[in-house]
Design a protein around this motif. Sequence first.
Motif, PDB file in Angstrom:
ATOM      1  N   SER A  11       0.826  -1.201   0.000  1.00  0.00           N
ATOM      2  CA  SER A  11       0.000   0.000   0.000  1.00  0.00           C
ATOM      3  C   SER A  11       0.866   1.260   0.000  1.00  0.00           C
ATOM      4  CB  SER A  11      -0.926  -0.011   1.219  1.00  0.00           C
ATOM      5  OG  SER A  11      -1.708   1.149   1.242  1.00  0.00           O
ATOM      6  N   ARG A  12       1.892   1.276   0.821  1.00  0.00           N
ATOM      7  CA  ARG A  12       2.806   2.431   0.864  1.00  0.00           C
ATOM      8  C   ARG A  12       3.524   2.603  -0.465  1.00  0.00           C
ATOM      9  NH1 ARG A  12       4.388   0.431   5.796  1.00  0.00           N
ATOM     10  NH2 ARG A  12       6.422  -0.158   4.970  1.00  0.00           N
ATOM     11  N   LEU A  13       3.947   1.498  -1.061  1.00  0.00           N
ATOM     12  CA  LEU A  13       4.648   1.580  -2.344  1.00  0.00           C
ATOM     13  C   LEU A  13       3.738   2.130  -3.442  1.00  0.00           C
ATOM     14  CD1 LEU A  13       6.692  -1.746  -2.262  1.00  0.00           C
ATOM     15  CD2 LEU A  13       7.580   0.584  -2.019  1.00  0.00           C
ATOM     16  N   PHE A  18       1.950   6.554  -6.872  1.00  0.00           N
ATOM     17  CA  PHE A  18       0.860   7.395  -7.359  1.00  0.00           C
ATOM     18  C   PHE A  18       1.166   8.868  -7.113  1.00  0.00           C
ATOM     19  CE2 PHE A  18      -3.034   9.788  -6.788  1.00  0.00           C
ATOM     20  CZ  PHE A  18      -3.703   9.505  -7.976  1.00  0.00           C
ATOM     21  N   LYS A  19       1.602   9.199  -5.914  1.00  0.00           N
ATOM     22  CA  LYS A  19       1.915  10.594  -5.591  1.00  0.00           C
ATOM     23  C   LYS A  19       3.028  11.123  -6.477  1.00  0.00           C
ATOM     24  CE  LYS A  19       0.356  10.374  -0.820  1.00  0.00           C
ATOM     25  NZ  LYS A  19       0.739  10.343   0.589  1.00  0.00           N
ATOM     26  N   GLU A  20       4.019  10.304  -6.732  1.00  0.00           N
ATOM     27  CA  GLU A  20       5.136  10.715  -7.587  1.00  0.00           C
ATOM     28  C   GLU A  20       4.652  11.016  -9.006  1.00  0.00           C
ATOM     29  OE1 GLU A  20       9.033   8.611  -9.536  1.00  0.00           O
ATOM     30  OE2 GLU A  20       8.559   8.111  -7.453  1.00  0.00           O
ATOM     31  N   GLN A  21       3.805  10.154  -9.550  1.00  0.00           N
ATOM     32  CA  GLN A  21       3.293  10.360 -10.903  1.00  0.00           C
ATOM     33  C   GLN A  21       2.296  11.512 -10.961  1.00  0.00           C
ATOM     34  OE1 GLN A  21       4.597   8.908 -13.647  1.00  0.00           O
ATOM     35  NE2 GLN A  21       6.023   8.135 -12.106  1.00  0.00           N
ATOM     36  N   SER A  49      -3.417  20.932  -1.488  1.00  0.00           N
ATOM     37  CA  SER A  49      -2.338  20.237  -0.777  1.00  0.00           C
ATOM     38  C   SER A  49      -1.000  20.353  -1.494  1.00  0.00           C
ATOM     39  CB  SER A  49      -2.685  18.750  -0.611  1.00  0.00           C
ATOM     40  OG  SER A  49      -2.496  18.048  -1.841  1.00  0.00           O
ATOM     41  N   GLY A  50      -1.051  20.803  -2.747  1.00  0.00           N
ATOM     42  CA  GLY A  50       0.182  20.905  -3.518  1.00  0.00           C
ATOM     43  C   GLY A  50       0.553  19.609  -4.221  1.00  0.00           C
ATOM     44  N   ALA A  51      -0.396  18.685  -4.323  1.00  0.00           N
ATOM     45  CA  ALA A  51      -0.123  17.374  -4.920  1.00  0.00           C
ATOM     46  C   ALA A  51       0.113  17.427  -6.424  1.00  0.00           C
ATOM     47  CB  ALA A  51      -1.272  16.414  -4.623  1.00  0.00           C
ATOM     48  N   ALA A  52      -0.291  18.511  -7.080  1.00  0.00           N
ATOM     49  CA  ALA A  52      -0.156  18.615  -8.537  1.00  0.00           C
ATOM     50  C   ALA A  52       0.531  19.929  -8.923  1.00  0.00           C
ATOM     51  CB  ALA A  52      -1.520  18.495  -9.204  1.00  0.00           C
TER      52      ALA A  52
END
Length: 98
Positions: A11-13, A18-21, A49-52
């Motif tokens: 799950s962490r991986l 996903f966050k990286e992409q 959140s700054g995710a993108a």
Amino acid sequence: RAGRKKKPLVSRLYSGAFKEQFAKVTKLDYSCLGWGDEEAAQLAGVIASGAAPQLETLALEGNLVSGAGLDTLAAAVCRKRATPRLKTIRVDASTPRS
């Protein structure tokens, strides 16, 4: 039992990948999904959140987001640190305004 211990790692991986992409995304197209204010608020939270940070275009045509939902999104994208490259948000006449 060994499988149970691996699930949090997997799950962490997946989450990390996903966050990286997602951080590399320049366009998000959520057109014609029947979204309303609730989905717009969830998207606003992700954007704020700054995710993108590479996001340049956000497409929301053909959804049911009201003026209040668009205000929520606008507040999120106005945080320059969150989406410094965002230039275009697309909505259309089918988006109800209130």
